[in-house]
Design a protein around this motif. Structure first.
Motif, PDB file in Angstrom:
ATOM      1  N   GLY A 183      72.837  62.939  47.153  1.00 22.93           N
ATOM      2  CA  GLY A 183      71.641  63.053  47.976  1.00 22.93           C
ATOM      3  C   GLY A 183      71.323  61.777  48.721  1.00 22.93           C
ATOM      4  O   GLY A 183      72.158  60.873  48.832  1.00 22.93           O
ATOM      5  N   LEU A 184      70.090  61.746  49.205  1.00 25.84           N
ATOM      6  CA  LEU A 184      69.590  60.590  49.944  1.00 25.84           C
ATOM      7  C   LEU A 184      68.218  60.212  49.422  1.00 25.84           C
ATOM      8  O   LEU A 184      67.385  61.081  49.160  1.00 25.84           O
ATOM      9  N   LEU A 185      67.977  58.917  49.295  1.00 23.90           N
ATOM     10  CA  LEU A 185      66.662  58.387  48.966  1.00 23.90           C
ATOM     11  C   LEU A 185      66.148  57.650  50.185  1.00 23.90           C
ATOM     12  O   LEU A 185      66.787  56.722  50.669  1.00 23.90           O
ATOM     13  N   ASN A 186      64.997  58.084  50.681  1.00 26.16           N
ATOM     14  CA  ASN A 186      64.328  57.357  51.756  1.00 26.16           C
ATOM     15  C   ASN A 186      63.124  56.657  51.161  1.00 26.16           C
ATOM     16  O   ASN A 186      62.314  57.278  50.468  1.00 26.16           O
ATOM     17  N   LEU A 187      63.030  55.351  51.413  1.00 29.15           N
ATOM     18  CA  LEU A 187      61.882  54.559  50.987  1.00 29.15           C
ATOM     19  C   LEU A 187      61.124  54.132  52.227  1.00 29.15           C
ATOM     20  O   LEU A 187      61.707  53.537  53.139  1.00 29.15           O
ATOM     21  N   PHE A 188      59.837  54.442  52.261  1.00 27.76           N
ATOM     22  CA  PHE A 188      58.990  54.136  53.410  1.00 27.76           C
ATOM     23  C   PHE A 188      57.768  53.360  52.934  1.00 27.76           C
ATOM     24  O   PHE A 188      56.981  53.868  52.135  1.00 27.76           O
ATOM     25  N   MET A 189      57.617  52.123  53.403  1.00 33.46           N
ATOM     26  CA  MET A 189      56.478  51.292  53.045  1.00 33.46           C
ATOM     27  C   MET A 189      55.319  51.610  53.980  1.00 33.46           C
ATOM     28  O   MET A 189      55.485  51.583  55.198  1.00 33.46           O
ATOM     29  N   GLN A 190      54.156  51.896  53.411  1.00 32.49           N
ATOM     30  CA  GLN A 190      52.995  52.299  54.187  1.00 32.49           C
ATOM     31  C   GLN A 190      52.164  51.102  54.655  1.00 32.49           C
ATOM     32  O   GLN A 190      50.939  51.111  54.526  1.00 32.49           O
ATOM     33  N   HIS A 191      52.811  50.112  55.215  1.00 31.10           N
ATOM     34  CA  HIS A 191      52.106  48.885  55.613  1.00 31.10           C
ATOM     35  C   HIS A 191      52.755  48.284  56.859  1.00 31.10           C
ATOM     36  O   HIS A 191      53.927  48.514  57.130  1.00 31.10           O
TER      37      HIS A 191
END
Length: 142
Positions: A37-45
């Protein structure tokens, strides 16, 4: 195909680049459920960032911090200074590094290269609480 999404907070830190691979993996025990699979990490800043880079020599993180401070120095004259003199340079650095990364998952683990690790780059002087949205898409083990 299965999806999973959650938000977690990184340990607050002062300005600098930090290796947080282990912290990310510990926050996402469900990674072990995915065969591929794929892991997407998105920082909310907008004054911090995420990137993949050197995971062994901490001098690389120090050199990156120094280089980014030269590219977007705090002492420059910026129009935007409502949140302090380190805010606009932090926005510039965040745009350069980025706030999202995608990492392949293979056999329940992050499929990073031998020397790659997840970095949290904090661009403000004071500690801030930073939230990351983690989205996993992939095929789970049966």
């Amino acid at each position: 195909m299965s999806w999973s999404q959650k938000t977690f907070a990184l340990t607050p830190r002062t300005r600098g680049c930090y290796l947080v691979t282990d912290e990310v993996v510990q926050s996402l025990p469900e990674l072990k459920e995915y065969k591929v699979g794929l892991l997407n990490l998105f920082m909310q800043h907008t004054s911090a960032g995420l990137t993949l880079n050197e995971n062994w020599d901490s001098d690389v993180r120090l050199d990156m911090t120094d280089a980014l401070e030269k590219i977007a120095p705090e002492k420059a004259m910026y129009r935007h200074d409502a949140e302090g003199s380190d805010d606009m340079p932090a926005h510039i650095r965040s745009s350069l590094i980025g706030v999202a990364i995608t990492i392949p998952i293979k056999d329940g683990r992050l499929a990073t290269g031998t020397w790659q690790g997840v970095w949290y780059c904090e661009f403000r002087r004071s500690r801030h609480s930073r939230k990351v949205v983690a989205t996993i898409q992939g095929e789970k083990y049966h």
